[in-house]
Design a protein around this motif. Structure first.
Motif, short mmCIF file in Angstrom:
data_model
loop_
_atom_site.label_atom_id
_atom_site.label_comp_id
_atom_site.label_asym_id
_atom_site.label_seq_id
_atom_site.Cartn_x
_atom_site.Cartn_y
_atom_site.Cartn_z
N THR A 1 -32.57 91.72 -19.31
CA THR A 1 -31.66 91.31 -20.48
C THR A 1 -30.27 91.48 -19.81
OG1 THR A 1 -32.12 93.51 -21.34
CG2 THR A 1 -33.02 91.72 -22.46
N ARG A 2 -30.01 92.79 -19.46
CA ARG A 2 -28.46 92.76 -18.69
C ARG A 2 -28.06 91.88 -17.71
NH1 ARG A 2 -25.62 98.21 -17.64
NH2 ARG A 2 -24.37 96.74 -16.94
N PHE A 3 -29.43 91.63 -16.90
CA PHE A 3 -29.18 90.49 -15.86
C PHE A 3 -28.78 89.25 -16.54
CE2 PHE A 3 -31.03 87.42 -12.95
CZ PHE A 3 -30.36 87.52 -11.87
N PHE A 4 -29.27 88.95 -17.72
CA PHE A 4 -28.94 87.57 -17.90
C PHE A 4 -27.78 87.59 -18.86
CE2 PHE A 4 -33.49 86.92 -17.21
CZ PHE A 4 -33.35 85.95 -16.79
N ALA A 5 -27.31 88.89 -19.35
CA ALA A 5 -26.28 88.93 -20.15
C ALA A 5 -24.98 88.80 -19.51
CB ALA A 5 -26.14 90.20 -21.14
N GLU A 6 -24.73 89.40 -18.05
CA GLU A 6 -23.74 89.60 -17.53
C GLU A 6 -23.42 88.58 -16.16
OE1 GLU A 6 -22.60 93.76 -16.35
OE2 GLU A 6 -23.72 94.55 -18.32
N PRO A 7 -22.37 87.81 -16.32
CA PRO A 7 -22.09 86.89 -15.40
C PRO A 7 -22.23 87.25 -13.99
CG PRO A 7 -20.25 87.14 -16.74
CD PRO A 7 -21.43 87.98 -17.31
N TYR A 8 -21.72 88.63 -13.99
CA TYR A 8 -21.68 89.28 -12.55
C TYR A 8 -23.08 89.01 -11.67
CZ TYR A 8 -21.21 93.09 -9.21
OH TYR A 8 -21.37 93.95 -8.12
N PHE A 9 -24.09 89.20 -12.38
CA PHE A 9 -25.36 89.10 -11.49
C PHE A 9 -25.53 87.44 -11.05
CE2 PHE A 9 -26.30 92.61 -13.98
CZ PHE A 9 -26.41 93.63 -13.08
#
Lengths: 351, 351
Positions: B83-91
DNA sequence: ATCACCTGTGGGAGCGCTCCCACAGTACCT
DNA sequence: AGGTACTGTGGGAGCGCTCCCACAGGTGAT
C-alpha cells in the motif's frame, strides 16, 4: 576429510551431495525430502532435515530449473506504461490479491511492464526464453498480440477482464452485466422512473455489458427503455460533465443517473449541482467501482463494488492449476474456463 | 538427418549444440558469438548469427545461470507493505529511473515487497538462494537487518537514502542539508526574518539533516537561531496542523514557514488560513519534495525538488558496476561510495 | 630453420539439480 | 516354496550452458 578436494570453492554453498553425505543417505533421498515426496521413511526424513539445518542448505534454483524444466516464477504482465499502473487502484488491488494468494507458495512473482514497444520486445524475448512458468495478464486491449503469443508459446496464462472473441486463454472478470442490473434495480426500488445511464468507453467490452444490464433491468421491470436517456461517456470526469449536460438539456425530467464509473459520476454530480438539482432529493446518483472517490464524495456515492482483489486471487488459483495440469494432459480439448465474479452494490446517501 | 535421434523432445527449443551443428562450428564458438566475445572471425560470426536466426535460438537462462553462476536479474526490494509503495510517488519515481536505466541491459528487474514478517522470511530465503545478482534497497529503516544480511551473503547492493552508521553498503541520497539551506536562503532573500521550521520525523536521518541545513543557513547569514521557531512534525498533514498551531501560538510574529514535506506544508497552510494569515503576504511557505500537491496547492507551493528519478538511475549504475567488479577483486578494502545528488528549489507563488 | 607468441577454434568437464531405473527388503498371497 | 507387489533407497544419466585447456595455423623475431 581431504577426500579428493577437487571441488571446494571454499566458502561455497552446500550442495545436495554434501547434505546427502552428512545425513548418510543418497542424493535421491535428499531430493525426495526437499521436494516433500511421501516415499521416505520418517527416520530418514528426520536425518536429512537435520543435515539440511546444520549445513544451512538452500537449493540452487538454477540447477533445479535446468533439470526440472520449470522456474517456480510467474510474471504479472502489465501492458501499460508504469504511470498508469500507479495511477489506477485497479492494479494495486489485483496485485494485493495476487500477493496474498501467492504468499504460501514457493512461486516468485515478477512484475513486468510492457508499455513501450521496446519493453514489448524485451518481454517477447523473455517469454520465448521460458523464464516463467506462467503469466498473469492484466488490462489487455482489444487488438493486443500478447494473448496469441502466449498461447503460441504454450505458456499457461490467465487474463483479467472480459475475454475477447479470438483468444483461448483462461480469464477472470467481474459481472458487469449483473452489476449494472443491480444498480438500476436499486434505483427503481427507490421509486425512480426516469433513470439515465452515462456509459463507459463502448469499445471496452465491459462497458457494453453494463449497458445491456441497464436495458434488461428496465425492460424486465416493465419500464420502457428510452434511448434518449442513454448517453455515451468515456469513464472520465470530463466525459461525465459533457454527458450530464446533454442529458439535462434533452431530458430535464430525469430523476436518476447511473454512471459507468465513479469518476464519471463525480463529473455528473458537478453539473447537477450547477443546474440546481439536489442529490438525492431531485436526482439519485449511482456510480461504479466503489473507489475512494465514492466514499469521499458529498453526498457519499452509492456504487457497484467489483471484487478486484478477489479477482487477483482467483487468477492465481487458475494459473497454478493450469501450470500443474500442463504435464499430465496438455490441452485435452477442454474449453478454457472463464470465471465471472459477482459484484456488490454499496448503498450510500446519493440514492 | 536421423543421426542418433536420442534427444528430440520434438518441438523443443533449439540448443547451443544444434545451432553449432547448423552453422558448422563447435559449441564453444557459438557461445562466444552469443556472448559477444571479440575473438571470433567475422565470417564465423555471420554464419552463427544466421543459424541463430533460422532456428530462432534463445539461450536457456537456467543453464546459463547454473554454469556461469549468475542470474542476470536484480531485485528492487521495498521493505514496506504494498500500500505504501503505491501511495508514495517516491517509489514510482525511483522505479521509473531504474527502469529507464535498465532498459538497454540484459538485466531483468524483480519487484519484491517485504513489508510483513512472512515476506521478510521469504526474501531471506530468496537471497540465500542467490536468485539475483544484486539488490536495490529503497527506504530502509534505522534498525533494519536487511543491509547486514546482504553484506553477509556478499550480494552486491545499493540502498537509497542516507547511509546509517553501521552498514557498509553503497548508497545514493539527495542532499537534504543543501536542500534545506537553499529553502531558507531563498526565504531570507525575500526579506523574511522570522522563519519557522516544521521538521520531519527526527528518527529519519534525512529529516535531521534538513534541520541542520536550516540552522546553518540562518547562522551563516548572521541571523540568530531561535529554537522556539523549530517544531517537530512527522511528514504528515496532521503533523502539519499540530505543529503550525503551536508555532502560531508561541511565535505569532513569524513571517515564513519551511516545512519538511509538501504534505506537512499543506497541513500548515490550512491552519494559517484559518488563522487569517495570507500566503505569501503575511507568511511565506516552502515545502519539500515538489510533489503533485505542491503544484496544485492554492497558492502553488515553493518546494525543494529531489531528483528521485535520477537517484534510481544512479543506483542502477552503481549496482551494475559493483556486480561487474565483484569477480576481479572482491572488496579490495575500498570505502563503499556514497553518492549525494543535488536538490533544486522550485519557486512558486507561496513565497 | 627454430622458437615464441599470437588468433581462432573444438570440445571435455563440470555446474547442482531431477528423473527414473534398479534393487534390497518386507509382506502377503497362492 | 515360489510368485507378485509394494516401500524405501542409491545412483547413473542427463538438463544446456560456460569455462578453459588443447591445438592448428599464421606471423614475425632470432
Amino acid at each position: 576429510m581431504a577426500t579428493h578436494g577437487t571441488r571446494g570453492r571454499s566458502g561455497g554453498r552446500p550442495t545436495l551431495e554434501e547434505v546427502a553425505a552428512r545425513a548418510g543417505v543418497g542424493r535421491g533421498t535428499v531430493s525426495r525430502v526437499i521436494n516433500g515426496s511421501p516415499r521416505v521413511s520418517d527416520a530418514t526424513r528426520a536425518a536429512v532435515e537435520a543435515a539440511v539445518a546444520e549445513l544451512g542448505y538452500v537449493p540452487n534454483t538454477a540447477a533445479r530449473a535446468l533439470a526440472a524444466n520449470r522456474t517456480d516464477a510467474i510474471a504479472l504482465v502489465v501492458p501499460e506504461p508504469e504511470t498508469r499502473f500507479f495511477a489506477e487502484p485497479y492494479f494495486s488491488d489485483i496485485l494485493k490479491g495476487v500477493g496474498a494468494e501467492l504468499a504460501d507458495t514457493e512461486m516468485q512473482l515478477l512484475l513486468i511492464f510492457a508499455g513501450s514497444d521496446k519493453e514489448r520486445r524485451r518481454l517477447a524475448q523473455y517469454l520465448a526464453a521460458h523464464r516463467v512458468d506462467g503469466v498473469l495478464l492484466v488490462s489487455v486491449h482489444a487488438d493486443d498480440p500478447l494473448p496469441d503469443l502466449l498461447s503460441q508459446l504454450e505458456i499457461p496464462a490467465v487474463i483479467s477482464g472480459p475475454r475477447s472473441a479470438a483468444e483461448s486463454l483462461t480469464s477472470v472478470d467481474s459481472d458487469n452485466y449483473g452489476g449494472a442490473r443491480s444498480a438500476v434495480e436499486h434505483l427503481m426500488s427507490r421509486g425512480r422512473t426516469r433513470i439515465a445511464h452515462i456509459t463507459g468507453r463502448l469499445d471496452v467490452y465491459g462497458a457494453q455489458r453494463r449497458v445491456d444490464g441497464y436495458r434488461d433491468a428496465l425492460r424486465d421491470a416493465g419500464h420502457p427503455v428510452d434511448d434518449l436517456l442513454i448517453e455515451p461517456g468515456d469513464f472520465t470526469e470530463e466525459g461525465g460533465h459533457r454527458a450530464m449536460r446533454s442529458l439535462l438539456s434533452r431530458c430535464p425530467d430525469l430523476d436518476a443517473v447511473f454512471a459507468a464509473s465513479d469518476v464519471t459520476a463525480a463529473g455528473a454530480r458537478q453539473v447537477l449541482r450547477e443546474a440546481g438539482r439536489r442529490i438525492p432529493d431531485d436526482v439519485a446518483l449511482v456510480g461504479y467501482d466503489d473507489s475512494a472517490i465514492a466514499r469521499h464524495m458529498d453526498p457519499p456515492l452509492t456504487s457497484v463494488r467489483q471484487p478486484i482483489e478477489e479477482m487477483g486471487r482467483r487468477m492465481i488459483d487458475l494459473l497454478l492449476t493450469e501450470i500443474a495440469d500442463r504435464r499430465p494432459a496438455m490441452s485435452r480439448g477442454l474449453e478454457r474456463p472463464q470465471m465471472v465474479l459477482a459484484t456488490e452494490l454499496v448503498t450510500r446517501a446519493s440514492s
